[in-house]
Design an enzyme around this catalytic site. Structure first.
Site, PDB file in Angstrom:
ATOM      1  N   GLN A 257      -4.238  -5.017   7.176  1.00 34.00           N
ATOM      2  CA  GLN A 257      -5.250  -5.990   6.472  1.00 34.00           C
ATOM      3  C   GLN A 257      -5.137  -7.462   7.296  1.00 34.00           C
ATOM      4  O   GLN A 257      -5.710  -8.265   6.719  1.00 34.00           O
ATOM      5  CB  GLN A 257      -5.048  -6.270   5.336  1.00 34.00           C
ATOM      6  CG  GLN A 257      -5.241  -5.004   4.314  1.00 34.00           C
ATOM      7  CD  GLN A 257      -6.650  -4.355   4.186  1.00 34.00           C
ATOM      8  OE1 GLN A 257      -7.475  -4.854   4.705  1.00 34.00           O
ATOM      9  NE2 GLN A 257      -6.740  -3.158   4.010  1.00 34.00           N
TER      10      GLN A 257
ATOM     11  N   HIS B  42       0.948  -1.137  -0.012  1.00 31.50           N
ATOM     12  CA  HIS B  42      -0.055   0.052   0.021  1.00 31.50           C
ATOM     13  C   HIS B  42       0.885   1.375  -0.078  1.00 31.50           C
ATOM     14  O   HIS B  42       2.088   1.253   0.698  1.00 31.50           O
ATOM     15  CB  HIS B  42      -0.675  -0.002   1.243  1.00 31.50           C
ATOM     16  CG  HIS B  42      -2.066   0.993   1.356  1.00 31.50           C
ATOM     17  ND1 HIS B  42      -1.612   2.356   1.723  1.00 31.50           N
ATOM     18  CD2 HIS B  42      -3.084   0.937   1.293  1.00 31.50           C
ATOM     19  CE1 HIS B  42      -2.865   2.945   1.730  1.00 31.50           C
ATOM     20  NE2 HIS B  42      -3.692   2.110   1.510  1.00 31.50           N
TER      21      HIS B  42
ATOM     22  N   ASP C 206       3.344  -3.901   7.999  1.00 33.12           N
ATOM     23  CA  ASP C 206       2.076  -3.371   7.971  1.00 33.12           C
ATOM     24  C   ASP C 206       1.082  -4.128   8.024  1.00 33.12           C
ATOM     25  O   ASP C 206       0.542  -5.011   7.362  1.00 33.12           O
ATOM     26  CB  ASP C 206       2.106  -2.560   6.477  1.00 33.12           C
ATOM     27  CG  ASP C 206       0.548  -2.291   6.006  1.00 33.12           C
ATOM     28  OD1 ASP C 206      -0.353  -2.236   6.902  1.00 33.12           O
ATOM     29  OD2 ASP C 206       0.340  -1.597   4.881  1.00 33.12           O
TER      30      ASP C 206
ATOM     31  N   CYS D 258      -4.705   2.320  -3.770  1.00 31.96           N
ATOM     32  CA  CYS D 258      -3.586   2.993  -3.158  1.00 31.96           C
ATOM     33  C   CYS D 258      -2.370   1.970  -3.289  1.00 31.96           C
ATOM     34  O   CYS D 258      -1.533   1.735  -2.555  1.00 31.96           O
ATOM     35  CB  CYS D 258      -3.809   3.332  -1.733  1.00 31.96           C
ATOM     36  SG  CYS D 258      -4.777   4.539  -1.584  1.00 31.96           S
TER      37      CYS D 258
ATOM     38  N   LYS E  62     -10.586  -0.501  10.599  1.00 32.71           N
ATOM     39  CA  LYS E  62     -10.403  -1.427   9.591  1.00 32.71           C
ATOM     40  C   LYS E  62     -11.132  -2.694  10.520  1.00 32.71           C
ATOM     41  O   LYS E  62     -11.295  -3.988  10.005  1.00 32.71           O
ATOM     42  CB  LYS E  62      -9.385  -1.892   8.835  1.00 32.71           C
ATOM     43  CG  LYS E  62      -8.971  -0.482   7.755  1.00 32.71           C
ATOM     44  CD  LYS E  62      -7.776  -1.113   7.069  1.00 32.71           C
ATOM     45  CE  LYS E  62      -7.180   0.153   6.254  1.00 32.71           C
ATOM     46  NZ  LYS E  62      -8.015   0.567   5.266  1.00 32.71           N
TER      47      LYS E  62
END
Lengths: 135, 424
Positions: B220, B139, B217, B382, B243
């Protein structure tokens, strides 16, 4: 309903691909991007000695609305100068509800875009590219 | 409470799609927005999730019963606010397998967490002889901060290529790593493809070939399967509350204590200081050193309510539910002529399905689906470097959450079939 956006006339304009492609020897070219959605329009024009459009071609990497608008614009751009193109843009703006009044053809076909604010820039991007080419 | 361990990969075949979970996870009624919009099919949870009533109640409860500035007052209300804020940190740390909860810094979200590491650790430790490695699937939030850091410090910015099915090319990564590598940044899960990356294998390569820090990261991954920072093998892990059923504007950065203690502050101001003199200032202890200004206490409390809710469902069940839905959707979508799904096999993806439908532009497809009440994401997600690798302008992305069910997949299929008929 959103599917009403994709009425036959808009789909037909996109599929007609009027002026799709490149010019071999353009007088001027310009490219404009919409960073929000990724649409990209490149426009080539050949101008006569009075600054009127003698030939126009476009390449669209974008959605059906952007393709349809570029196709519609190309179908009536020849013979017009910068002021003439600005006048057509008023038709597009009227069609999508940003200006008052009734839009002339072929942009009257874009009336369903009036209720889809997030998609209106897609219709105007070819005008941005052409205005830059003529500036 | 016992901390979770993710010794088994979430892509592990031991976790199988189980239709029983589909019947089991009937939680749509817990989400007021979905209850108020019965015709809505929300399949854009990778962008942001809907919020259960317990989260909204927690926010309201804080403001109605405990609102004061934490760490500021001697009066009982401020003490209560401080205690609520502290407890939310402990609860979120427990959810993410962090034994030392002071190593969880509350941030605005993943983007701020990653920028914190780039700005604080990166600016203090990266020099012109160094190299920074990211992957082509990251991302922009895990790509641009490192690119900018490299430019500022004159370091080399290197991008790891992917396999044709959208996984990290581990051989390529291995070839990039060397003793000059200072930072390796990878996504736990690709937001655009859903690829679940083999973080343990990446960590092994990084430790074997470099002295670099490994930054993950987790935007997700935290919402979709069990994560344990303490056994993940990374140095930093950033995540977003919104999220994972929590409020917007809250998330976190988890780091190893020794690194957080060595790092200079990211921002300066109130709360992050120990002593301020005319000629010098000393810093507060963790986690406050990295939380300058009034903290977002209410949303931290909301996030704690969200993880409590997820824990009650059970993250293994969340994973199974989303995977079963995603597999069912993929099987049915694949029958549509001209539809192409990107990324690795379903068993190696989270609940994300990214596809194109012939030459139909993703935004046109999204608009048609919107008319059917189906919310999906269209575009480059993104992740422009990833789209470049696949020579795409964008894709249509469907992403799952615990509140989705088969009716959402039915509506999706109806919409895609309608779009295929209208636009082709």
């Amino acid at each position: 309903m959103s599917d009403q956006l994709y009425q036959e006339r808009i789909v037909a304009l996109a599929k007609a691909k009027n002026g799709a492609g490149k010019l071999a020897s353009p007088t001027r070219s310009a490219r404009r991007d919409n960073p929000l959605c990724g649409d990209r329009v490149t426009i080539d024009v050949r101008l006569d000695d009075k600054g009127h459009i003698a030939e126009i071609a476009h390449q669209v990497r974008g959605c059906l609305l952007c393709q349809a608008s570029a196709s519609a614009l190309s179908s009536i751009a020849v013979g017009r100068d910068k002021a003439g193109i600005a006048a057509i843009r008023h038709d597009a703006e009227k069609a999508i509800g940003r200006e008052d009044g009734e839009a002339a053809e072929p942009f009257a076909a874009f009336a369903p875009v009036k209720s889809h604010k997030s998609r209106q820039e897609c219709v105007l991007l070819p005008f941005e590219a052409l205005a830059e080419a003529l500036s | 409470m016992k901390l979770r361990r993710d010794s088994e990969s979430p892509g592990d075949s031991k976790i199988r799609p189980d239709s029983a979970f589909l019947a089991d996870l009937k939680v749509r009624s817990d989400f007021p927005l979905l209850v108020n919009n019965p015709g809505l099919h929300y399949l854009d949870s990778a962008a942001t999730s809907q919020k259960p009533r317990v989260v909204l109640d927690a926010l309201r409860d804080f403001y109605e019963t405990a609102n004061a500035n934490p760490h500021r007052g001697a009066y009982a209300l401020s003490v209560r606010a401080t205690e609520c804020y502290h407890q939310s940190r402990v609860r979120v740390a427990q959810f993410l397998g962090v034994r030392d909860s002071d190593c969880l810094i509350f941030t605005r979200g993943t983007t701020e967490g990653l920028n914190l590491v780039a700005g604080a650790w990166g600016m203090a430790n990266v020099s012109s002889d160094d190299e920074i490695v990211v992957t082509a699937m990251d991302h922009h939030a895990n790509f641009v901060p490192w690119q900018v850091l490299a430019m500022r410090r004159g370091a080399k910015f290197r991008v790891c290529e992917l396999t044709p099915d959208g996984k990290i090319d581990l051989d390529f990564l291995s070839g990039l790593l060397n003793k000059r590598t200072k930072i390796v940044a990878v996504s736990h899960v690709s937001n655009a493809l859903g690829t679940i990356n083999p973080i343990a294998e990446v960590a092994r390569l990084v430790r074997e070939k470099t002295d670099a820090i490994l930054v993950c990261d987790g935007a997700q991954s935290a919402p979709h399967f069990p994560v344990s920072f303490d056994s993940l093998g990374v140095d930093f892990y950033a995540f977003s509350g919104h999220k994972m059923l929590g409020p917007m504007g809250i998330g976190g950065l988890i780091g190893k204590r020794e690194m957080l203690e060595e790092m200079p502050p990211y921002q300066t101001g109130g709360d992050m200081i120990e002593f301020v003199h005319d000629d010098r200032t000393t810093w507060n202890v963790l986690p406050y050193k990295f939380e300058a200004g009034t903290p977002n206490a209410a949303n931290a409390i909301g996030l704690a309510a969200a993880v409590e809710y997820l824990d009650k469902i059970g993250m293994d069940r969340v994973r199974s539910h989303e995977r079963a839905l995603m597999s069912a959707a993929q099987e049915r979508l694949a029958a549509i002529e001209g539809l192409h799904v990107y990324g690795p096999p379903a068993s190696e993806r989270s609940g994300v399905l990214s596809f194109t439908l012939g030459d139909v532009h993703p935004h046109d497809l999204a608009t048609i689906l919107d008319g059917e009440g189906v919310c999906i994401r269209a575009g480059h997600h993104c992740a422009q470097p990833l789209m470049d690798r696949f020579d795409l302008d964008g894709t249509t992305r469907v992403s799952m959450a615990p509140y989705n069910d088969n009716t959402d997949i039915d509506a999706l299929l109806t919409g895609v079939a309608h779009a295929a008929k209208t636009l082709r």
